[in-house]
Design a protein around this motif. Sequence first.
Motif, PDB file in Angstrom:
ATOM      1  N   PRO A  33       0.827  -1.206   0.000  1.00  0.00           N
ATOM      2  CA  PRO A  33       0.000   0.000   0.000  1.00  0.00           C
ATOM      3  C   PRO A  33       0.859   1.254   0.000  1.00  0.00           C
ATOM      4  O   PRO A  33       1.925   1.283   0.594  1.00  0.00           O
ATOM      5  N   ARG A  40      -8.731   5.278   1.650  1.00  0.00           N
ATOM      6  CA  ARG A  40      -9.498   4.779   2.786  1.00  0.00           C
ATOM      7  C   ARG A  40     -10.987   4.946   2.511  1.00  0.00           C
ATOM      8  O   ARG A  40     -11.797   4.154   2.969  1.00  0.00           O
ATOM      9  N   ARG A  84       4.571  -3.038   8.539  1.00  0.00           N
ATOM     10  CA  ARG A  84       5.601  -2.009   8.398  1.00  0.00           C
ATOM     11  C   ARG A  84       6.893  -2.531   9.008  1.00  0.00           C
ATOM     12  O   ARG A  84       6.957  -2.827  10.201  1.00  0.00           O
ATOM     13  N   TRP A  89       7.097  -1.791   3.478  1.00  0.00           N
ATOM     14  CA  TRP A  89       5.917  -2.605   3.795  1.00  0.00           C
ATOM     15  C   TRP A  89       6.134  -3.994   3.224  1.00  0.00           C
ATOM     16  O   TRP A  89       6.565  -4.145   2.088  1.00  0.00           O
ATOM     17  N   ARG A 141       2.806  -2.540  13.329  1.00  0.00           N
ATOM     18  CA  ARG A 141       1.924  -1.655  12.564  1.00  0.00           C
ATOM     19  C   ARG A 141       1.587  -2.315  11.233  1.00  0.00           C
ATOM     20  O   ARG A 141       2.484  -2.824  10.545  1.00  0.00           O
ATOM     21  N   TYR A 142       0.310  -2.278  10.855  1.00  0.00           N
ATOM     22  CA  TYR A 142      -0.166  -2.976   9.663  1.00  0.00           C
ATOM     23  C   TYR A 142      -1.138  -2.118   8.864  1.00  0.00           C
ATOM     24  O   TYR A 142      -1.665  -1.133   9.359  1.00  0.00           O
ATOM     25  N   TRP A 143      -1.370  -2.556   7.626  1.00  0.00           N
ATOM     26  CA  TRP A 143      -2.458  -2.063   6.775  1.00  0.00           C
ATOM     27  C   TRP A 143      -3.290  -3.277   6.384  1.00  0.00           C
ATOM     28  O   TRP A 143      -2.739  -4.317   6.015  1.00  0.00           O
ATOM     29  N   LEU A 145      -5.671  -4.351   3.407  1.00  0.00           N
ATOM     30  CA  LEU A 145      -5.852  -3.898   2.035  1.00  0.00           C
ATOM     31  C   LEU A 145      -6.918  -4.738   1.340  1.00  0.00           C
ATOM     32  O   LEU A 145      -6.869  -5.967   1.387  1.00  0.00           O
ATOM     33  N   ALA A 158      -7.331   0.803   1.765  1.00  0.00           N
ATOM     34  CA  ALA A 158      -6.479   0.326   2.853  1.00  0.00           C
ATOM     35  C   ALA A 158      -6.769   1.125   4.113  1.00  0.00           C
ATOM     36  O   ALA A 158      -7.113   2.298   4.041  1.00  0.00           O
ATOM     37  N   VAL A 159      -6.629   0.451   5.240  1.00  0.00           N
ATOM     38  CA  VAL A 159      -6.822   1.106   6.527  1.00  0.00           C
ATOM     39  C   VAL A 159      -5.724   0.626   7.470  1.00  0.00           C
ATOM     40  O   VAL A 159      -5.408  -0.562   7.519  1.00  0.00           O
ATOM     41  N   PRO A 160      -5.091   1.565   8.208  1.00  0.00           N
ATOM     42  CA  PRO A 160      -4.046   1.146   9.143  1.00  0.00           C
ATOM     43  C   PRO A 160      -4.650   0.580  10.419  1.00  0.00           C
ATOM     44  O   PRO A 160      -5.753   0.927  10.814  1.00  0.00           O
TER      45      PRO A 160
END
Length: 166
Positions: A33, A40, A84, A89, A141-143, A145, A158-160
């Motif tokens: 992402p 978003r 992350r 990423w 920490r992630y996304w 997707l 995508a959203v964190p």
Amino acid sequence: MRRRALLRSLPFAAAVAAAGCLTAPRADPPSAPSAADVRRSDETFSLSASPARVPVGETVTFTLSNLTDERVTVGGDAWSVWRRDGETWTAAVTREDVTLDLLVATPGGAASWTLRPTPDATDDELGEGSPPRPVPLGPGRYWFLKRVAGGDDGTRYAVPFEVVEK
């Protein structure tokens, strides 16, 4: 038998999400992402994470909401999670499309995915049972997707979210 009864009792989008059938992996994995090619929300969809900060072993639900007054094709049940690592990423979990390849969001409706970050989970568990699905994610920490049908490659939302120690 219980799985079939459950699937018959759910709306179409929920039944497809609960089916848990996987296809063969794609030759080209999805790209990471970036602010340039994912969103978003827009006038069609909004993607959210609840909660945005989840302890290991607890659940997080990602919801893709249809903001229009029309039925909209969401695409297949494929999604991915990116971690992350320093400045880059890295794909942490990728779930391929289910055999029933279309989800349709009714006007004002939504499709959702509930995951349970569990560091010792295996990729095999992604296709088993009903949500919440265990996913092999530890603190970080992630996304999340989700690619939505349409255009050449579709639109990516995508959203964190963050996974933390209990």
